[in-house]
Design an enzyme around this catalytic site. Structure first.
Site, mmCIF file in Angstrom:
data_model
loop_
_atom_site.group_PDB
_atom_site.id
_atom_site.type_symbol
_atom_site.label_atom_id
_atom_site.label_comp_id
_atom_site.label_asym_id
_atom_site.label_seq_id
_atom_site.Cartn_x
_atom_site.Cartn_y
_atom_site.Cartn_z
ATOM 1 N N HIS A 8 43.236 34.310 51.801
ATOM 2 C CA HIS A 8 44.477 34.369 51.030
ATOM 3 C C HIS A 8 44.308 33.701 49.665
ATOM 4 O O HIS A 8 44.880 34.155 48.670
ATOM 5 C CB HIS A 8 45.607 33.712 51.810
ATOM 6 C CG HIS A 8 45.972 34.451 53.064
ATOM 7 N ND1 HIS A 8 46.261 35.800 53.070
ATOM 8 C CD2 HIS A 8 46.081 34.039 54.355
ATOM 9 C CE1 HIS A 8 46.542 36.185 54.296
ATOM 10 N NE2 HIS A 8 46.427 35.143 55.103
ATOM 11 N N LEU A 32 54.744 41.602 29.776
ATOM 12 C CA LEU A 32 54.669 42.236 31.089
ATOM 13 C C LEU A 32 55.786 41.703 31.963
ATOM 14 O O LEU A 32 56.028 40.497 32.013
ATOM 15 C CB LEU A 32 53.318 41.931 31.753
ATOM 16 C CG LEU A 32 53.142 42.429 33.199
ATOM 17 C CD1 LEU A 32 53.056 43.952 33.232
ATOM 18 C CD2 LEU A 32 51.903 41.811 33.851
ATOM 19 N N ASP A 74 46.314 44.280 50.148
ATOM 20 C CA ASP A 74 45.924 44.297 51.561
ATOM 21 C C ASP A 74 44.436 43.980 51.721
ATOM 22 O O ASP A 74 43.612 44.443 50.921
ATOM 23 C CB ASP A 74 46.220 45.684 52.145
ATOM 24 C CG ASP A 74 46.024 45.730 53.651
ATOM 25 O OD1 ASP A 74 46.213 44.692 54.311
ATOM 26 O OD2 ASP A 74 45.675 46.809 54.155
#
Length: 259
Positions: A54, A148, A37
């Site tokens: 962004h 991962l 955020d």
């Protein structure tokens, strides 16, 4: 733009055995979820277009993925695009989806090199055929990753996810293929888009805001939370380490009394 259709079924992840052990020692969480955020506020504070915020957020995601793998985290879920984000201004949605397409195409090689397996959760069909195809390609190319497990939540909303799971279970009960008494928490979990994944141990929300925003509502029932006061584009390895250190000092009781 039209409000998202919360009745749309979310595609569950392939229910294959977990690639990596669902355990971690030394206080390191097995699964970390992050609400990314603050991109727009970061850009606004600098007098920059939202698209550059962004883009900077995508760079922060790259740093965080690398730091998570180095930290011994086994599963990382990034909340990249919510079902509610479709209601943002058309230009911003176009910038976000365009950036997503570029990321999927250009970052896959690095994910493969780093041993990262990518899976997307959410209503991917809303992005159109080009991005849907890029998602499938990225998932296929990274399927062998064992360092991962990276989940990216796209066009994702937890309430819609739970509704879709409930409808699927209700349909099976109505068809007689499932008994009502067989409906358990484990069964519901198996019908969610995160089926086969461990629940998050830690949820981090960047930017200092303290809310879940429809992210992993079922799965995060017993997660620990941290809310670092840093906008997502400025988030880095040091912020992840601080969150992990805070988590290591917590006592997780899962509803039980300590001692």
């Amino acid at each position: 733009m039209a409000a998202p259709d919360t009745s749309a079924a979310l595609e569950p992840a392939t229910q294959a055995p977990a690639l990596l052990p669902a355990s971690a020692g030394g206080g390191v969480p097995v699964h970390v979820g992050i609400i990314m955020d603050g991109n727009r506020r970061w850009a606004q504070a600098r007098g920059l277009p939202r698209a550059l915020g962004h883009k900077a957020g995508a760079e922060a995601a790259r740093r965080t993925i690398e730091a998570a793998a180095d930290s011994g985290i086994r599963w990382l879920t990034l909340f990249a695009f919510s079902s509610e984000n479709w209601n943002r201004p058309e230009e911003e949605v176009r910038d976000l989806t365009g950036l997503l397409g570029l990321y999927l195409r250009h970052e896959v090689g690095q994910l493969v090199k780093n041993g990262v397996r990518l899976r997307v959760i959410g209503d991917r069909k809303r992005f159109g055929p080009d991005i849907a195809e890029a998602i499938i390609t990225a998932e296929t190319r990274t399927a062998g990753g064992t360092r991962l497990n990276l989940n990216v939540a796209l066009s994702y909303g937890a309430r819609a996810e739970i509704v879709a799971a409930t409808r699927a279970i209700a349909a099976d009960v109505a068809a007689g293929t499932l008994r009502l008494e067989d409906v358990t928490e484990a069964l519901v979990s198996s019908r969610l888009s995160t089926a086969g994944m461990p629940d998050p141990d830690l949820v981090i929300r960047a930017s200092g805001e303290q809310r879940l925003s429809n992210f992993l509502l079922w799965q995060a029932a017993y997660a620990e939370f941290t809310f670092p006061d840093v906008l997502w584009p400025d988030f880095g390895a040091e912020h992840l380490r601080a969150a992990l250190a805070e988590y290591a000092g917590r006592e997780r009781r899962f509803g039980l009394r300590s001692g």
